[in-house]
Design a protein around this motif. Structure first.
Motif, PDB file in Angstrom:
ATOM      1  N   UNK A 114      -0.574  16.467 -14.331  1.00  0.00           N
ATOM      2  CA  UNK A 114       0.306  16.648 -15.491  1.00  0.00           C
ATOM      3  C   UNK A 114      -0.065  15.600 -16.526  1.00  0.00           C
ATOM      4  N   UNK A 115      -1.025  15.939 -17.391  1.00  0.00           N
ATOM      5  CA  UNK A 115      -1.570  14.958 -18.335  1.00  0.00           C
ATOM      6  C   UNK A 115      -0.525  14.446 -19.305  1.00  0.00           C
ATOM      7  N   UNK A 116       0.500  15.285 -19.587  1.00  0.00           N
ATOM      8  CA  UNK A 116       1.548  14.866 -20.515  1.00  0.00           C
ATOM      9  C   UNK A 116       2.349  13.708 -19.921  1.00  0.00           C
ATOM     10  N   UNK A 117       2.615  13.772 -18.614  1.00  0.00           N
ATOM     11  CA  UNK A 117       3.426  12.745 -17.959  1.00  0.00           C
ATOM     12  C   UNK A 117       2.584  11.599 -17.412  1.00  0.00           C
ATOM     13  N   UNK A 118       1.301  11.848 -17.117  1.00  0.00           N
ATOM     14  CA  UNK A 118       0.475  10.848 -16.441  1.00  0.00           C
ATOM     15  C   UNK A 118       0.274   9.600 -17.284  1.00  0.00           C
ATOM     16  N   UNK A 119      -0.031   9.751 -18.583  1.00  0.00           N
ATOM     17  CA  UNK A 119      -0.292   8.576 -19.410  1.00  0.00           C
ATOM     18  C   UNK A 119       0.948   7.693 -19.561  1.00  0.00           C
ATOM     19  N   UNK A 120       2.126   8.245 -19.931  1.00  0.00           N
ATOM     20  CA  UNK A 120       3.325   7.401 -19.995  1.00  0.00           C
ATOM     21  C   UNK A 120       3.662   6.762 -18.643  1.00  0.00           C
ATOM     22  N   UNK A 121       3.429   7.502 -17.545  1.00  0.00           N
ATOM     23  CA  UNK A 121       3.693   6.942 -16.219  1.00  0.00           C
ATOM     24  C   UNK A 121       2.746   5.782 -15.927  1.00  0.00           C
ATOM     25  N   UNK A 122       1.495   5.926 -16.363  1.00  0.00           N
ATOM     26  CA  UNK A 122       0.536   4.832 -16.180  1.00  0.00           C
ATOM     27  C   UNK A 122       0.957   3.605 -16.985  1.00  0.00           C
ATOM     28  N   UNK A 123       1.447   3.826 -18.212  1.00  0.00           N
ATOM     29  CA  UNK A 123       1.951   2.712 -19.019  1.00  0.00           C
ATOM     30  C   UNK A 123       3.155   2.073 -18.328  1.00  0.00           C
ATOM     31  N   UNK A 124       4.027   2.914 -17.720  1.00  0.00           N
ATOM     32  CA  UNK A 124       5.156   2.382 -16.966  1.00  0.00           C
ATOM     33  C   UNK A 124       4.707   1.540 -15.792  1.00  0.00           C
ATOM     34  N   UNK A 144       0.827  -1.201   0.000  1.00  0.00           N
ATOM     35  CA  UNK A 144       0.000   0.000   0.000  1.00  0.00           C
ATOM     36  C   UNK A 144       0.869   1.261   0.000  1.00  0.00           C
ATOM     37  N   UNK A 145       1.925   1.254   0.801  1.00  0.00           N
ATOM     38  CA  UNK A 145       2.845   2.398   0.861  1.00  0.00           C
ATOM     39  C   UNK A 145       3.526   2.621  -0.487  1.00  0.00           C
ATOM     40  N   UNK A 146       3.945   1.526  -1.138  1.00  0.00           N
ATOM     41  CA  UNK A 146       4.616   1.632  -2.437  1.00  0.00           C
ATOM     42  C   UNK A 146       3.702   2.263  -3.479  1.00  0.00           C
ATOM     43  N   UNK A 147       2.415   1.913  -3.442  1.00  0.00           N
ATOM     44  CA  UNK A 147       1.497   2.480  -4.426  1.00  0.00           C
ATOM     45  C   UNK A 147       1.185   3.947  -4.137  1.00  0.00           C
ATOM     46  N   UNK A 148       1.260   4.337  -2.875  1.00  0.00           N
ATOM     47  CA  UNK A 148       1.156   5.765  -2.546  1.00  0.00           C
ATOM     48  C   UNK A 148       2.347   6.500  -3.161  1.00  0.00           C
ATOM     49  N   UNK A 149       3.547   5.899  -3.040  1.00  0.00           N
ATOM     50  CA  UNK A 149       4.742   6.483  -3.662  1.00  0.00           C
ATOM     51  C   UNK A 149       4.598   6.588  -5.164  1.00  0.00           C
ATOM     52  N   UNK A 150       3.966   5.573  -5.774  1.00  0.00           N
ATOM     53  CA  UNK A 150       3.778   5.587  -7.233  1.00  0.00           C
ATOM     54  C   UNK A 150       2.902   6.761  -7.671  1.00  0.00           C
ATOM     55  N   UNK A 151       1.957   7.171  -6.820  1.00  0.00           N
ATOM     56  CA  UNK A 151       1.081   8.294  -7.163  1.00  0.00           C
ATOM     57  C   UNK A 151       1.876   9.594  -7.310  1.00  0.00           C
ATOM     58  N   UNK A 152       2.987   9.708  -6.577  1.00  0.00           N
ATOM     59  CA  UNK A 152       3.813  10.910  -6.696  1.00  0.00           C
ATOM     60  C   UNK A 152       4.483  10.973  -8.075  1.00  0.00           C
ATOM     61  N   UNK A 153       4.712   9.803  -8.679  1.00  0.00           N
ATOM     62  CA  UNK A 153       5.298   9.769 -10.021  1.00  0.00           C
ATOM     63  C   UNK A 153       4.200   9.858 -11.083  1.00  0.00           C
ATOM     64  N   UNK A 154       3.061   9.186 -10.820  1.00  0.00           N
ATOM     65  CA  UNK A 154       1.945   9.213 -11.774  1.00  0.00           C
ATOM     66  C   UNK A 154       1.296  10.593 -11.852  1.00  0.00           C
ATOM     67  N   UNK A 155       1.119  11.231 -10.692  1.00  0.00           N
ATOM     68  CA  UNK A 155       0.489  12.549 -10.588  1.00  0.00           C
ATOM     69  C   UNK A 155      -0.837  12.621 -11.358  1.00  0.00           C
ATOM     70  N   UNK A 156      -1.781  11.779 -11.035  1.00  0.00           N
ATOM     71  CA  UNK A 156      -3.055  11.777 -11.787  1.00  0.00           C
ATOM     72  C   UNK A 156      -3.757  13.126 -11.697  1.00  0.00           C
ATOM     73  N   UNK A 157      -4.112  13.644 -12.870  1.00  0.00           N
ATOM     74  CA  UNK A 157      -4.867  14.893 -12.926  1.00  0.00           C
ATOM     75  C   UNK A 157      -4.033  16.156 -12.868  1.00  0.00           C
TER      76      UNK A 157
END
Length: 292
Positions: free
Chosen positions: A144-154, A129-142
């Motif tokens: 930075x749309x330019x970075x969010x989609x590639x991060x989601x693919x990652x 659960x903690x790791x996925x919270x950390x992932x949200x800091x990289x995904x940044x949903x909502x």
């Protein structure tokens, strides 16, 4: 386990992290090519190396009974994972892409629960659960749309790798050898890439070809080093050192690409790495308590 063997294992796991970080760098340096075309050349090098190792060690090419479906799913999900990872590398900082891919051990815990019926301990659940919270800091949903989609693919790449590793565990338990699994995965990935290359092929410059071949060599170094590492020490003693890849990736990105991760991404790295280190330390303590 001998102390000397443990240090050999640590050396090889760090060498593997070094190899995979360079793989990501060379994939990035290959420029604006389709991710699937990049993965084809990376896996083509791995095919030849795995074939050579199998010949040298006289490992038969026939798939052991009962392992076929696990090798197939390892190849399928591993291929999805590498396609997604290479796409993310092309669009994100290589440190961000590497970090998202390092979520694979956490996905492996989740998939082991559903596929292998392995119980998830409370501390493992908290770390996941903690790791996925950390992932949200990289995904940044909502944000930075330019970075969010590639991060989601990652993130999907890390999920694919987690599923692949779960099937590797089952295949090796039933007698499949590591080089055979690598060979099957690499051939499968190349075959899957061929139709995309035929319909969406982009000619390579000499630099792009060199970069992709170097990516393949770096990945091969990583694969064989990680195999060597686990012959000297178990995963419970080594997994935490695999996060050195993030350090290598960040340094290579800064030196060769001028990539400087921002504070939010770095915070995400620290949370995910912290979750991995905490899981490693708690598991080791529990194992020591059990052995007395």
């Amino acid at each position: 386990m001998k102390i000397k063997d443990k240090y050999k294992g640590i050396f090889y796991i760090i060498l593997a992290a070094f190899g995979f970080a360079f793989m990501n760098l060379f994939v990035k340096l290959a420029g604006d090519l389709p991710a699937i075309e990049k993965s084809f050349f990376r896996n083509l090098v791995a095919v030849f190396f795995a074939f050579t190792v199998m010949k040298k060690e006289k490992i038969p090419f026939n798939i052991p009974k009962g392992t076929g479906k696990y090798i197939f799913f390892r190849s399928l999900f591993g291929t999805i994972g590498i396609f997604a990872n290479f796409y993310a590398i092309g669009k994100l900082y290589i440190a961000d892409a590497s970090m998202l891919n390092k979520l694979s051990p956490f996905f492996a815990i989740i998939f082991s629960y559903f596929l292998l019926k392995e119980k998830i301990k409370l501390y493992q659940f908290a770390c996941v659960l903690t790791a996925f919270v950390g992932a949200l800091f990289i995904l940044r949903p909502g944000f930075d749309s330019v970075a969010t989609f590639p991060a989601f693919i990652g993130l999907l790449g890390g999920m694919g790798a987690g599923l692949a590793y779960t099937n590797v565990r089952m295949a090796t338990k039933l007698g499949a050898r590591g080089p055979l699994i690598v060979f099957c995965f690499s051939v499968f990935s190349c075959v899957c890439a061929i139709p995309f290359i035929i319909f969406d092929h982009q000619p390579l410059t000499w630099w792009q070809l060199v970069s992709l071949l170097m990516a393949g060599l770096s990945a091969t170094l990583g694969q064989f080093s990680i195999t060597a590492a686990y012959t000297y020490a178990p995963a419970s003693e080594l997994s935490v050192y695999d996060y050195t890849q993030i350090v290598f990736a960040a340094l290579l990105g800064m030196i060769f690409l001028g990539e400087v991760p921002d504070v939010i991404s770095i915070l995400g790295y620290l949370i995910i790495c912290g979750a991995g280190i905490a899981m490693f330390l708690i598991r080791r303590k529990k194992e020591k308590d059990q052995t007395g």
